[in-house]
Scaffold this motif. Structure first.
Motif, PDB file in Angstrom:
ATOM      1  N   PHE A  37       0.868  -1.178   0.000  1.00 40.91           N
ATOM      2  CA  PHE A  37       0.000   0.000   0.000  1.00 40.91           C
ATOM      3  C   PHE A  37       0.902   1.224   0.000  1.00 40.91           C
ATOM      4  O   PHE A  37       1.903   1.244   0.714  1.00 40.91           O
ATOM      5  CB  PHE A  37      -0.896  -0.015   1.257  1.00 40.91           C
ATOM      6  CG  PHE A  37      -1.906   1.096   1.299  1.00 40.91           C
ATOM      7  CD1 PHE A  37      -3.115   0.972   0.630  1.00 40.91           C
ATOM      8  CD2 PHE A  37      -1.647   2.267   2.012  1.00 40.91           C
ATOM      9  CE1 PHE A  37      -4.058   1.995   0.674  1.00 40.91           C
ATOM     10  CE2 PHE A  37      -2.581   3.287   2.052  1.00 40.91           C
ATOM     11  CZ  PHE A  37      -3.789   3.151   1.390  1.00 40.91           C
ATOM     12  N   PHE A  42       0.363   8.433   0.752  1.00 40.30           N
ATOM     13  CA  PHE A  42      -0.837   8.705   1.540  1.00 40.30           C
ATOM     14  C   PHE A  42      -0.522   9.657   2.693  1.00 40.30           C
ATOM     15  O   PHE A  42      -1.195  10.668   2.882  1.00 40.30           O
ATOM     16  CB  PHE A  42      -1.399   7.374   2.063  1.00 40.30           C
ATOM     17  CG  PHE A  42      -2.779   7.440   2.637  1.00 40.30           C
ATOM     18  CD1 PHE A  42      -3.868   7.755   1.846  1.00 40.30           C
ATOM     19  CD2 PHE A  42      -2.993   7.157   3.977  1.00 40.30           C
ATOM     20  CE1 PHE A  42      -5.154   7.797   2.375  1.00 40.30           C
ATOM     21  CE2 PHE A  42      -4.272   7.197   4.520  1.00 40.30           C
ATOM     22  CZ  PHE A  42      -5.357   7.513   3.712  1.00 40.30           C
ATOM     23  N   TYR A  86      -0.135  10.081  -6.536  1.00 41.73           N
ATOM     24  CA  TYR A  86      -1.378   9.492  -6.023  1.00 41.73           C
ATOM     25  C   TYR A  86      -2.184   8.868  -7.168  1.00 41.73           C
ATOM     26  O   TYR A  86      -2.674   7.740  -7.057  1.00 41.73           O
ATOM     27  CB  TYR A  86      -2.169  10.579  -5.285  1.00 41.73           C
ATOM     28  CG  TYR A  86      -3.666  10.475  -5.368  1.00 41.73           C
ATOM     29  CD1 TYR A  86      -4.371  11.267  -6.260  1.00 41.73           C
ATOM     30  CD2 TYR A  86      -4.369   9.615  -4.550  1.00 41.73           C
ATOM     31  CE1 TYR A  86      -5.745  11.194  -6.337  1.00 41.73           C
ATOM     32  CE2 TYR A  86      -5.745   9.537  -4.625  1.00 41.73           C
ATOM     33  CZ  TYR A  86      -6.433  10.333  -5.519  1.00 41.73           C
ATOM     34  OH  TYR A  86      -7.797  10.251  -5.596  1.00 41.73           O
ATOM     35  N   THR A  90      -2.891   4.838  -7.583  1.00 41.76           N
ATOM     36  CA  THR A  90      -4.250   4.301  -7.689  1.00 41.76           C
ATOM     37  C   THR A  90      -4.383   3.445  -8.940  1.00 41.76           C
ATOM     38  O   THR A  90      -4.930   2.333  -8.898  1.00 41.76           O
ATOM     39  CB  THR A  90      -5.286   5.442  -7.708  1.00 41.76           C
ATOM     40  OG1 THR A  90      -5.118   6.248  -6.544  1.00 41.76           O
ATOM     41  CG2 THR A  90      -6.700   4.900  -7.759  1.00 41.76           C
ATOM     42  N   ARG A 101      -7.949  -1.939  -1.985  1.00 38.33           N
ATOM     43  CA  ARG A 101      -6.898  -0.961  -1.664  1.00 38.33           C
ATOM     44  C   ARG A 101      -7.000   0.252  -2.585  1.00 38.33           C
ATOM     45  O   ARG A 101      -6.795   1.387  -2.143  1.00 38.33           O
ATOM     46  CB  ARG A 101      -5.523  -1.603  -1.765  1.00 38.33           C
ATOM     47  CG  ARG A 101      -5.259  -2.560  -0.632  1.00 38.33           C
ATOM     48  CD  ARG A 101      -3.865  -3.143  -0.699  1.00 38.33           C
ATOM     49  NE  ARG A 101      -3.656  -3.979   0.474  1.00 38.33           N
ATOM     50  CZ  ARG A 101      -2.838  -4.995   0.503  1.00 38.33           C
ATOM     51  NH1 ARG A 101      -2.111  -5.314  -0.544  1.00 38.33           N
ATOM     52  NH2 ARG A 101      -2.700  -5.704   1.606  1.00 38.33           N
ATOM     53  N   TYR A 105      -7.585   3.882  -1.094  1.00 40.59           N
ATOM     54  CA  TYR A 105      -6.574   4.886  -1.397  1.00 40.59           C
ATOM     55  C   TYR A 105      -7.125   5.985  -2.291  1.00 40.59           C
ATOM     56  O   TYR A 105      -6.936   7.178  -2.034  1.00 40.59           O
ATOM     57  CB  TYR A 105      -5.380   4.200  -2.058  1.00 40.59           C
ATOM     58  CG  TYR A 105      -4.229   5.105  -2.342  1.00 40.59           C
ATOM     59  CD1 TYR A 105      -3.838   5.378  -3.641  1.00 40.59           C
ATOM     60  CD2 TYR A 105      -3.511   5.687  -1.313  1.00 40.59           C
ATOM     61  CE1 TYR A 105      -2.780   6.216  -3.908  1.00 40.59           C
ATOM     62  CE2 TYR A 105      -2.448   6.520  -1.565  1.00 40.59           C
ATOM     63  CZ  TYR A 105      -2.083   6.783  -2.871  1.00 40.59           C
ATOM     64  OH  TYR A 105      -1.046   7.612  -3.132  1.00 40.59           O
ATOM     65  N   SER A 109      -7.685   9.445   0.009  1.00 37.71           N
ATOM     66  CA  SER A 109      -6.754  10.577  -0.111  1.00 37.71           C
ATOM     67  C   SER A 109      -7.463  11.918  -0.279  1.00 37.71           C
ATOM     68  O   SER A 109      -7.179  12.856   0.475  1.00 37.71           O
ATOM     69  CB  SER A 109      -5.768  10.339  -1.259  1.00 37.71           C
ATOM     70  OG  SER A 109      -4.879   9.312  -0.937  1.00 37.71           O
TER      71      SER A 109
END
Length: 127
Positions: A37, A42, A86, A90, A101, A105, A109
């Protein structure tokens, strides 16, 4: 009187520690939590959104000048936060089939980031 001609220098000087902080915090998180992860991105996004909310509000209230604003907000936080990463993280989680996940995520976020900005603003307004 402040000169906007030096503003790019202040931004660049802030970007160096921002980028290095991002890099080393990401490495630390991978070392500590593994790579399943994207904890580094994050944590960076959440702390960065909190800090930008807090400091932008604080700087406005104390009438901070362009050099400080450029150094911290644009330079440091601009290179520290990682919303481009980010999006890539993803996408990678989705491509690997890690749908839960990716959902946590991908949605966590921006929601938590927005809350971070609001908490930073609220704290700065109370000081």
């Amino acid at each position: 009187m402040e000169t906007p001609l030096l503003l790019p220098l202040w931004i660049a000087l802030g970007a160096i520690p921002g980028a290095l902080s991002r890099y080393y915090l990401t490495l630390l998180c991978v070392q500590k939590f593994g790579g399943e992860f994207p904890f580094g991105t994050f944590i960076i996004n959440l702390s960065g959104t909190f800090l930008i909310g807090f400091l932008a509000t604080l700087f406005l209230s104390i009438k901070a000048g362009l050099p400080l604003n450029g150094f911290v907000i644009v330079g440091f936080l601009g290179s520290y936060t990682t919303f481009s990463t980010y999006a890539l993280d993803t996408s990678n989680l989705l491509k690997l089939g890690n749908y839960r996940r990716a959902l946590l995520y991908g949605l966590g976020s921006p929601v938590m980031g927005f809350l971070g900005v609001e908490l930073g603003i609220a704290l700065a307004q109370r000081l």
